[in-house]
Write an enzyme that holds these catalytic residues in place. Structure first.
Site, mmCIF file in Angstrom:
data_model
loop_
_atom_site.group_PDB
_atom_site.id
_atom_site.type_symbol
_atom_site.label_atom_id
_atom_site.label_comp_id
_atom_site.label_asym_id
_atom_site.label_seq_id
_atom_site.Cartn_x
_atom_site.Cartn_y
_atom_site.Cartn_z
ATOM 1 C CB SER A 1 -0.939 -0.006 1.203
ATOM 2 O OG SER A 1 -0.214 -0.187 2.382
ATOM 3 C CG HIS B 1 -2.809 -0.542 -3.408
ATOM 4 N ND1 HIS B 1 -2.945 0.781 -3.094
ATOM 5 C CD2 HIS B 1 -3.052 -1.219 -2.251
ATOM 6 C CE1 HIS B 1 -3.251 0.899 -1.818
ATOM 7 N NE2 HIS B 1 -3.324 -0.298 -1.292
ATOM 8 C CD GLU C 1 -3.061 3.529 -5.985
ATOM 9 O OE1 GLU C 1 -3.039 2.910 -4.889
ATOM 10 O OE2 GLU C 1 -2.943 4.762 -6.045
ATOM 11 C CG ASN D 1 -2.893 3.993 0.971
ATOM 12 O OD1 ASN D 1 -4.043 4.218 1.340
ATOM 13 N ND2 ASN D 1 -2.384 2.787 0.940
HETATM 14 N N1 CAA Z 1 -16.293 -9.404 1.670
HETATM 15 C C1 CAA Z 1 -17.253 -9.485 0.750
HETATM 16 N N2 CAA Z 1 -18.356 -8.708 0.776
HETATM 17 C C2 CAA Z 1 -18.492 -7.856 1.791
HETATM 18 C C3 CAA Z 1 -17.522 -7.715 2.797
HETATM 19 C C4 CAA Z 1 -16.397 -8.554 2.710
HETATM 20 N N3 CAA Z 1 -15.422 -8.496 3.614
HETATM 21 N N4 CAA Z 1 -17.935 -6.768 3.663
HETATM 22 C C5 CAA Z 1 -19.113 -6.315 3.222
HETATM 23 N N5 CAA Z 1 -19.435 -6.961 2.078
HETATM 24 C C6 CAA Z 1 -20.629 -6.756 1.249
HETATM 25 C C7 CAA Z 1 -21.864 -7.140 1.979
HETATM 26 O O1 CAA Z 1 -22.140 -8.525 1.823
HETATM 27 C C8 CAA Z 1 -22.907 -6.286 1.279
HETATM 28 O O2 CAA Z 1 -23.245 -6.880 0.050
HETATM 29 P P1 CAA Z 1 -24.703 -6.668 -0.609
HETATM 30 O O3 CAA Z 1 -24.878 -5.193 -0.807
HETATM 31 O O4 CAA Z 1 -24.598 -7.428 -1.873
HETATM 32 O O5 CAA Z 1 -25.661 -7.224 0.378
HETATM 33 C C9 CAA Z 1 -22.133 -4.993 0.961
HETATM 34 O O6 CAA Z 1 -20.748 -5.353 0.991
HETATM 35 C C10 CAA Z 1 -22.399 -3.911 1.972
HETATM 36 O O7 CAA Z 1 -22.069 -4.432 3.248
HETATM 37 P P2 CAA Z 1 -22.907 -4.156 4.573
HETATM 38 O O8 CAA Z 1 -24.354 -3.928 4.220
HETATM 39 O O9 CAA Z 1 -22.597 -5.223 5.562
HETATM 40 O O10 CAA Z 1 -22.259 -2.866 5.209
HETATM 41 P P3 CAA Z 1 -22.078 -1.425 4.648
HETATM 42 O O11 CAA Z 1 -23.146 -0.999 3.709
HETATM 43 O O12 CAA Z 1 -21.823 -0.635 5.862
HETATM 44 O O13 CAA Z 1 -20.713 -1.516 3.787
HETATM 45 C C11 CAA Z 1 -18.397 -1.426 3.537
HETATM 46 C C12 CAA Z 1 -19.554 -2.048 4.301
HETATM 47 C C13 CAA Z 1 -18.467 -1.836 2.066
HETATM 48 C C14 CAA Z 1 -17.123 -1.989 4.150
HETATM 49 C C15 CAA Z 1 -18.479 0.139 3.667
HETATM 50 O O14 CAA Z 1 -18.566 0.499 5.002
HETATM 51 C C16 CAA Z 1 -17.306 0.846 3.044
HETATM 52 O O15 CAA Z 1 -17.239 1.031 1.844
HETATM 53 N N6 CAA Z 1 -16.344 1.274 3.910
HETATM 54 C C17 CAA Z 1 -15.123 1.964 3.459
HETATM 55 C C18 CAA Z 1 -14.156 0.951 2.933
HETATM 56 C C19 CAA Z 1 -12.894 1.566 2.457
HETATM 57 O O16 CAA Z 1 -12.685 2.775 2.444
HETATM 58 N N7 CAA Z 1 -11.970 0.700 2.041
HETATM 59 C C20 CAA Z 1 -10.654 1.124 1.587
HETATM 60 C C21 CAA Z 1 -9.722 1.065 2.740
HETATM 61 S S1 CAA Z 1 -8.117 1.580 2.285
HETATM 62 C C22 CAA Z 1 -7.410 0.184 1.701
HETATM 63 O O17 CAA Z 1 -7.926 -0.886 1.700
HETATM 64 C C23 CAA Z 1 -6.078 0.344 1.089
HETATM 65 C C24 CAA Z 1 -4.904 0.482 1.908
HETATM 66 O O18 CAA Z 1 -3.838 0.380 1.337
HETATM 67 C C25 CAA Z 1 -4.903 0.803 3.342
#
Ligand code: CAA
Length: 284
Positions: A119, A140, A152, A190
Site C-alpha cells: 500500500s 494495489h 490501483e 494512500n
Molecule cells: N467481503 C465481501 N463482501 C463484503 C464484505 C467482505 N469483507 N464486507 C461487506 N461486504 C458486502 C456485503 O455482503 C454487502 O453486500 P450486498 O450489498 O450485496 O448485500 C455490501 O458489501 C455492503 O455491506 P454491509 O451492508 O454489511 O455494510 P455497509 O453498507 O456498511 O458496507 C463497507 C460495508 C463496504 C465496508 C463500507 O462500510 C465501506 O465502503 N467502507 C469503506 C471501505 C474503504 O474505504 N476501504 C478502503 C480502505 S483503504 C485500503 O484498503 C487500502 C490500503 O492500502 C490501506
C-alpha cells in the site's frame, strides 16, 4: 499474454479477498500461507463470504462450489510454478517482500508477472530483488476486495508496457476500474488517504474531539461510508502505521511521522477489528 492460473501470496484480510475475487473471475487460483492454520482461516473466510452471497440469493450454490474448486490452498511455494501472474499480499515489510519476490523469481517461469499489493512501499526496491524487474509492478487492491471497485496499478520506471497492459486487462476481468500511478510514495490513494487518517488520530489524541464526533463528522458531513477512526480499525492499525512510516521515510514530512497514540496502540496489539479492539471495542 493469456492468464490462466493466478497466485496469491498470503491468505490474510487482503489475500483471501484477492483470491476470492480472482477465482470468481474464472481463473485457476493458488493461495498460499505460511502454515495450515492461517491457510484454513483464509479459506474459511472465503467460504463464509460466498455462503453469505448464496444465502442472500446473489449466487447459486453450484457457482459457489465452482469458485471454491478453482482455489488451491497451499503452504508450499513451489505450487506457484504454474502461475502466469502472482499477487503478493504478505505483511507490509520491505525485507520480507524482497525475500518473497526473490524466491518466486527462482520458482516461476520467465513469463510470470509478479505484482505486490503493497500500500506504500517503493516498488522498484522490490523489483530489483528479482532478475525480471520489467515484470514487476504494484497491484494495489482495497478492502473489502470483493466489494471495492478499484485496482490501483503502480508502474516503476522499468515495468514493461506488456506487463502493464496484461495487468490492466487482468484488472478489467476482475470487474475493477483500473487507475495507474507512478512509483511515488504511497501512489495515489494512500498519498491522499493516509495523511487524512493520521490527522484524525492527532485530533483525537489531542482531546479536541471525541472519536464518535470525528467519525460522525466525516460520515455525515462528507458522506464517507466510514469515519476515519472506524476506517483505521477496518484497515488495521498496523497496516496504517507501516504505510505512514514508509511515507515518512521517503518524504520526511513530519505529518507522516506515525502519531504516538498509533505506535502505542500497535505495540499493545490494538490493531482494530482483526484483534477485537482498536479505537472501538469489537469484542462483544
Ligand atoms: N467481503 C465481501 N463482501 C463484503 C464484505 C467482505 N469483507 N464486507 C461487506 N461486504 C458486502 C456485503 O455482503 C454487502 O453486500 P450486498 O450489498 O450485496 O448485500 C455490501 O458489501 C455492503 O455491506 P454491509 O451492508 O454489511 O455494510 P455497509 O453498507 O456498511 O458496507 C463497507 C460495508 C463496504 C465496508 C463500507 O462500510 C465501506 O465502503 N467502507 C469503506 C471501505 C474503504 O474505504 N476501504 C478502503 C480502505 S483503504 C485500503 O484498503 C487500502 C490500503 O492500502 C490501506
Amino acid at each position: 499474454m493469456e492468464l490462466k492460473t493466478v497466485g496469491v501470496v498470503g491468505a490474510g484480510l487482503m489475500g483471501n479477498g484477492i483470491a476470492q475475487t480472482i477465482a470468481q473471475a474464472g481463473y485457476q487460483t493458488v493461495m498460499s500461507e505460511i502454515n495450515e492454520q492461517l491457510l484454513n482461516k483464509g479459506l474459511g473466510m472465503i467460504k463464509a463470504n460466498l455462503a453469505n452471497a448464496v444465502a442472500k440469493g446473489k449466487m447459486q450454490q453450484v457457482d459457489m462450489d465452482a469458485v471454491l474448486n478453482r482455489i488451491k490452498g497451499t503452504t508450499n511455494v513451489k505450487d506457484f510454478q504454474s502461475c502466469d501472474l502472482i499477487v503478493e499480499a504478505a505483511v507490509e515489510n520491505m525485507d520480507l517482500k524482497k525475500k518473497i519476490f526473490a524466491e518466486l523469481d527462482q520458482i516461476c517461469p520467465p513469463h510470470t508477472i509478479i505484482g505486490t499489493n503493497s500500500s506504500s512501499l517503493s516498488i522498484i526496491d522490490i523489483a530489483v530483488a528479482t532478475k525480471r524487474p520489467d515484470k514487476i509492478l504494484g497491484l494495489h487492491f482495497f478492502n473489502p476486495v470483493p466489494v471495492m471497485k478499484l485496482l490501483e496499478i503502480v508502474k516503476t520506471i522499468v515495468t514493461s508496457e506488456d506487463t502493464l497492459n496484461t495487468s490492466k486487462e487482468f484488472g478489467a476481468r476482475l470487474g475493477k476500474t483500473v487507475i495507474t500511478a507512478k512509483d511515488a510514495p504511497a501512489y495515489i490513494v494512500n498519498r491522499l488517504l493516509i495523511p487524512y487518517l493520521m490527522e484524525a488520530i492527532r485530533l483525537y489524541e489531542s482531546g479536541y474531539a471525541s472519536r464518535e464526533d470525528i467519525d460522525a463528522g466525516m460520515r455525515l458531513g462528507c458522506n464517507h461510508p466510514m469515519g476515519p477512526l472506524e476506517l483505521l480499525d477496518f484497515v488495521g492499525l498496523d497496516t496504517a502505521m507501516y504505510a505512514t512510516a514508509a511515507m515518512y521515510a521517503e518524504l520526511k514530512d513530519p505529518k507522516m511521522n506515525p502519531p504516538i497514540l498509533l505506535k502505542k496502540m500497535v505495540t499493545a496489539g490494538q490493531l482494530g477489528r482483526k484483534t477485537g479492539k482498536g479505537f472501538y471495542d469489537y469484542s462483544k
